[in-house]
Design a protein around this motif. Structure first.
Motif, short mmCIF file in Angstrom:
data_model
loop_
_atom_site.label_atom_id
_atom_site.label_comp_id
_atom_site.label_asym_id
_atom_site.label_seq_id
_atom_site.Cartn_x
_atom_site.Cartn_y
_atom_site.Cartn_z
N GLU A 30 5.35 -9.71 -26.22
CA GLU A 30 6.06 -10.46 -27.23
C GLU A 30 5.78 -11.95 -27.06
O GLU A 30 5.80 -12.49 -25.96
CB GLU A 30 7.57 -10.20 -27.14
N GLY A 31 5.53 -12.62 -28.18
CA GLY A 31 5.27 -14.06 -28.14
C GLY A 31 3.84 -14.42 -27.80
O GLY A 31 3.50 -15.60 -27.77
N GLY B 32 3.50 -8.76 -29.77
CA GLY B 32 4.00 -7.42 -29.45
C GLY B 32 3.25 -6.31 -30.15
O GLY B 32 3.27 -5.16 -29.68
N ALA B 33 2.60 -6.58 -31.28
CA ALA B 33 1.77 -5.58 -31.95
C ALA B 33 0.39 -5.57 -31.30
O ALA B 33 -0.20 -6.63 -31.08
CB ALA B 33 1.66 -5.90 -33.44
N SER C 299 -3.45 1.87 -31.24
CA SER C 299 -2.55 0.79 -31.64
C SER C 299 -1.13 1.13 -31.24
O SER C 299 -0.84 2.26 -30.83
CB SER C 299 -2.61 0.55 -33.15
N THR C 300 -0.25 0.16 -31.37
CA THR C 300 1.18 0.44 -31.25
C THR C 300 1.63 1.16 -32.52
O THR C 300 1.01 1.04 -33.57
CB THR C 300 1.95 -0.87 -31.06
N THR D 270 -0.98 1.78 -25.82
CA THR D 270 -1.16 2.15 -27.23
C THR D 270 -1.41 3.64 -27.40
O THR D 270 -1.61 4.37 -26.44
CB THR D 270 -2.32 1.35 -27.83
N GLN D 271 -1.42 4.07 -28.67
CA GLN D 271 -1.62 5.48 -29.01
C GLN D 271 -2.92 5.65 -29.79
O GLN D 271 -3.33 4.76 -30.54
CB GLN D 271 -0.46 5.99 -29.86
N PRO D 272 -3.60 6.80 -29.65
CA PRO D 272 -4.85 7.05 -30.40
C PRO D 272 -4.62 6.99 -31.90
O PRO D 272 -3.60 7.44 -32.40
CB PRO D 272 -5.26 8.45 -29.96
N ARG D 273 -5.62 6.44 -32.62
CA ARG D 273 -5.51 6.34 -34.07
C ARG D 273 -6.60 7.13 -34.80
O ARG D 273 -6.45 7.43 -35.97
CB ARG D 273 -5.62 4.87 -34.49
#
Length: 218
Positions: free
Chosen positions: A83-84, A122-123, A158-159, A198-201
């Motif tokens: 974050e930030g 955060g993303a 990605s998140t 992160t998670q697979p996209r």
């Protein structure tokens, strides 16, 4: 969320940070990612930055791992949250050094795996792909200059909930990296932490991209 992510990306565009003395970089390092097939319903985008930390490590005269980021040393600390923070990290793994007369030198050939991370308050977005890295000199030298043109990357992780405006993209970069294993490990550890977070996209993940690049290599 789509509008937020696109605004956040705009905040990353056109970064031109002065090279810090701790950067272990001696050249006009740059990287550009441009959409060539945007995500459906979106206009595409562009990411461009000049990293302030660039380093590489190697285990053989034909293999090298170049890492570059516009994050600060403090922001690379794995204990620090995302974050930030807004920035990018790039890792290029060259698994064979091209040799004139023996290695296909067209941009369609591939000798390297690319991972590119974008952090936007955060993303998190992880892009993976491949390309032909053309080094000047051999891995193991004090400084390794390298250029990659017309590489291809796309979102692989990605998140949750992140909307990607980039889609499939073209990657161009030029790096001048000093041989610095400790700094390389520090940058790589932060990148690996993001991958684990992160998670697979896509069905085609980093492992598939690596396999495809190896099939194209001589």
């Amino acid at each position: 969320m789509a509008r937020f992510y696109k605004r956040s990306l705009i905040g990353c565009l056109g970064m031109a940070l002065l090279l810090a003395s701790s950067a272990c970089s001696v050249g006009p390092d740059r990287r550009t990612i441009r959409s060539i097939r945007a995500t459906e319903g979106l206009d595409g985008g562009r990411l461009e930055a000049r990293p302030n930390l660039v380093a590489y490590r190697t285990e053989a005269s034909t293999h090298a791992e170049i890492l570059a980021t516009d994050l600060t040393i403090d922001q690379l600390d794995p204990a620090v949250g995302f974050e930030g923070i807004r920035g990018q990290i790039t890792r290029i793994r060259m698994f064979t050094r091209p040799v004139a007369g023996k290695t296909p030198l067209s941009n369609a050939a591939g000798n390297s795996i690319v991972q590119h991370v974008v952090i936007n308050d955060g993303a998190l977005a992880v892009y993976g792909g491949a390309g032909l890295l053309r080094p000047r000199g051999r891995p193991g030298e004090t400084v390794l200059d390298a250029v990659l043109s017309n590489g291809t990357v796309r979102l692989t992780r990605s998140t949750p909930g992140l909307v990607d405006p980039i889609g499939t993209a073209r990657l161009d970069l030029a790096m001048s990296a000093a041989l610095n294993a400790p700094l390389s490990r520090l940058i790589a550890a932060r990148l690996d932490q993001i991958i684990e977070t992160t998670q697979p996209r896509l069905e085609t993940d980093d492992a598939r991209a690596e396999a495809d690049a190896r099939e194209d290599a001589p």
